[in-house]
Design a protein around this motif. Structure first.
Motif, PDB file in Angstrom:
ATOM      1  N   ALA A  91      -0.411  -2.709   5.222  1.00 22.20           N
ATOM      2  CA  ALA A  91      -1.418  -3.304   6.189  1.00 22.20           C
ATOM      3  C   ALA A  91      -2.390  -2.359   6.640  1.00 22.20           C
ATOM      4  O   ALA A  91      -3.811  -2.410   6.600  1.00 22.20           O
ATOM      5  N   HIS A  92      -1.952  -1.039   6.839  1.00 23.77           N
ATOM      6  CA  HIS A  92      -2.884  -0.177   7.105  1.00 23.77           C
ATOM      7  C   HIS A  92      -3.817   0.274   6.117  1.00 23.77           C
ATOM      8  O   HIS A  92      -5.182   0.777   6.112  1.00 23.77           O
ATOM      9  N   GLY A  93      -3.255   0.170   4.828  1.00 19.24           N
ATOM     10  CA  GLY A  93      -4.023   0.434   3.682  1.00 19.24           C
ATOM     11  C   GLY A  93      -5.002  -0.408   3.361  1.00 19.24           C
ATOM     12  O   GLY A  93      -6.285  -0.449   3.005  1.00 19.24           O
ATOM     13  N   VAL A  94      -4.617  -1.725   3.385  1.00 19.01           N
ATOM     14  CA  VAL A  94      -5.699  -3.004   3.209  1.00 19.01           C
ATOM     15  C   VAL A  94      -6.750  -2.901   4.299  1.00 19.01           C
ATOM     16  O   VAL A  94      -7.869  -3.240   3.990  1.00 19.01           O
ATOM     17  N   LEU A  95      -6.524  -2.500   5.552  1.00 19.90           N
ATOM     18  CA  LEU A  95      -7.552  -2.495   6.604  1.00 19.90           C
ATOM     19  C   LEU A  95      -8.344  -1.249   6.573  1.00 19.90           C
ATOM     20  O   LEU A  95      -9.212  -1.230   7.386  1.00 19.90           O
ATOM     21  N   ALA A  96      -7.962  -0.274   5.862  1.00 17.90           N
ATOM     22  CA  ALA A  96      -8.665   0.976   5.881  1.00 17.90           C
ATOM     23  C   ALA A  96     -10.364   0.810   5.810  1.00 17.90           C
ATOM     24  O   ALA A  96     -10.988   1.461   6.282  1.00 17.90           O
ATOM     25  N   PRO A  97     -10.509   0.304   4.575  1.00 19.41           N
ATOM     26  CA  PRO A  97     -11.959   0.067   4.434  1.00 19.41           C
ATOM     27  C   PRO A  97     -12.642  -0.680   5.641  1.00 19.41           C
ATOM     28  O   PRO A  97     -13.977  -0.102   6.076  1.00 19.41           O
ATOM     29  N   VAL A  98     -12.101  -1.564   6.122  1.00 21.02           N
ATOM     30  CA  VAL A  98     -12.784  -2.272   7.461  1.00 21.02           C
ATOM     31  C   VAL A  98     -12.740  -1.250   8.605  1.00 21.02           C
ATOM     32  O   VAL A  98     -13.913  -1.242   9.205  1.00 21.02           O
TER      33      VAL A  98
END
Length: 289
Positions: free
Chosen positions: A41-48
């Motif tokens: 989840a942290h990786g997925v949200l990193a760009p946001v």
């Protein structure tokens, strides 16, 4: 309690994995608290998170650290200066606070509590590391249950009413509409009245429309709601409204703390943008001194 209201309580778990990984990244948690889902989840949200930080000056992780460390600071004062020896952390998720405080204060009685599936996972995690004992326990609770084995009454039955207590909820309040959370606070205040001194520490996001980045923060809050498959309503238009609400729920004294003003004392750099989050310290009886 209607079915849709009770269903709200299942939406907290995904964010628990995310924040658990954030605590690990910032050396507030041991590796056991960093789950695969949290890392994903942290990786997925990193760009946001990067867009929010660069485009709007909104550092989501910094805001999370502000609230977490300020609650830690108030709990530390309660233990070291207020004589508190029992703590209940409701909606504990993957919070490492219980582990950290039990290492720091071995005589502290620390009870972590969450919905049965999350409590079972937390219990397994702590037991697997050899961290559970008679003074560090995990219990099941449903804050919407008015009676029964998962009610607040059942949870507090295991504490000693002769001694002060601190109750903590973090990452819980804004997942519920005001009537539901105020009902919880009212029942909580009733339980805390059984102790000579009791303090409740939590964080909430008020609806402060005068905030210079209100629109961007609203977007971020609504994004969190979509991420966790639930709504994320903002409560109260002012600090005075917050104090009045806690007073109606049975708390005798309420402090509204702005983590932005406390950042240097927490070991954090000053935030470029004022935070929307507030830490609440509400007491029944004498509370913290």
């Amino acid at each position: 309690m209607n079915r849709s209201a009770r269903a709200d309580s299942v939406y907290i778990t995904p964010s628990a994995h995310y924040t658990g990984y954030v605590w690990y990244r910032h050396r507030l948690a041991e590796p056991a608290f960093a789950t695969g889902f949290g890392r994903f989840a942290h990786g997925v949200l990193a760009p946001v998170a990067w867009v929010a930080r660069v485009g709007f000056g909104l550092d989501v992780e910094h805001f999370l650290l502000q609230r977490h460390l300020l609650i830690d600071a108030r709990l530390t004062e309660a233990v070291e200066q207020g004589g508190v020896r029992q703590v209940v952390e409701i909606a504990c998720g993957l919070s490492p606070r219980g582990r950290r405080f039990r290492v720091r204060y071995p005589d502290l009685h620390y009870v972590e509590a969450d919905l049965p599936p999350m409590a079972a996972r937390k219990r397994l995690l702590l037991h697997g590391e050899g961290w559970l004992d008679s003074r560090h326990q995990v219990r099941s609770v449903d804050i919407l249950a008015e009676r029964g084995p998962h009610s607040l009454e059942a949870l507090f039955a295991g504490l000693d009413p002769q001694y002060p207590v601190v109750v903590i909820t973090e990452g819980l309040v804004n997942y519920f509409e005001r009537p539901l959370i105020e009902d919880f606070w009212t029942r909580l205040a009733t339980q805390l009245a059984e102790f000579p001194r009791a303090t409740y520490l939590t964080e909430l996001y008020p609806d402060l429309r005068e905030h210079p980045h209100y629109r961007q923060l609203r977007w971020a809050v609504e994004f969190i709601g979509r991420l966790t498959r639930g709504s994320y309503p903002l409560h109260y238009r002012s600090h005075e409204e917050i104090r009045e609400a806690f007073g109606r729920c049975g708390f005798h004294r309420t402090r509204v703390l702005d983590p932005s003003r406390e950042s240097p004392g927490l070991g954090l750099r000053p935030s470029k943008v004022p935070t929307l989050v507030r830490v609440i310290e509400a007491s029944v009886g004498a509370g913290l001194r």
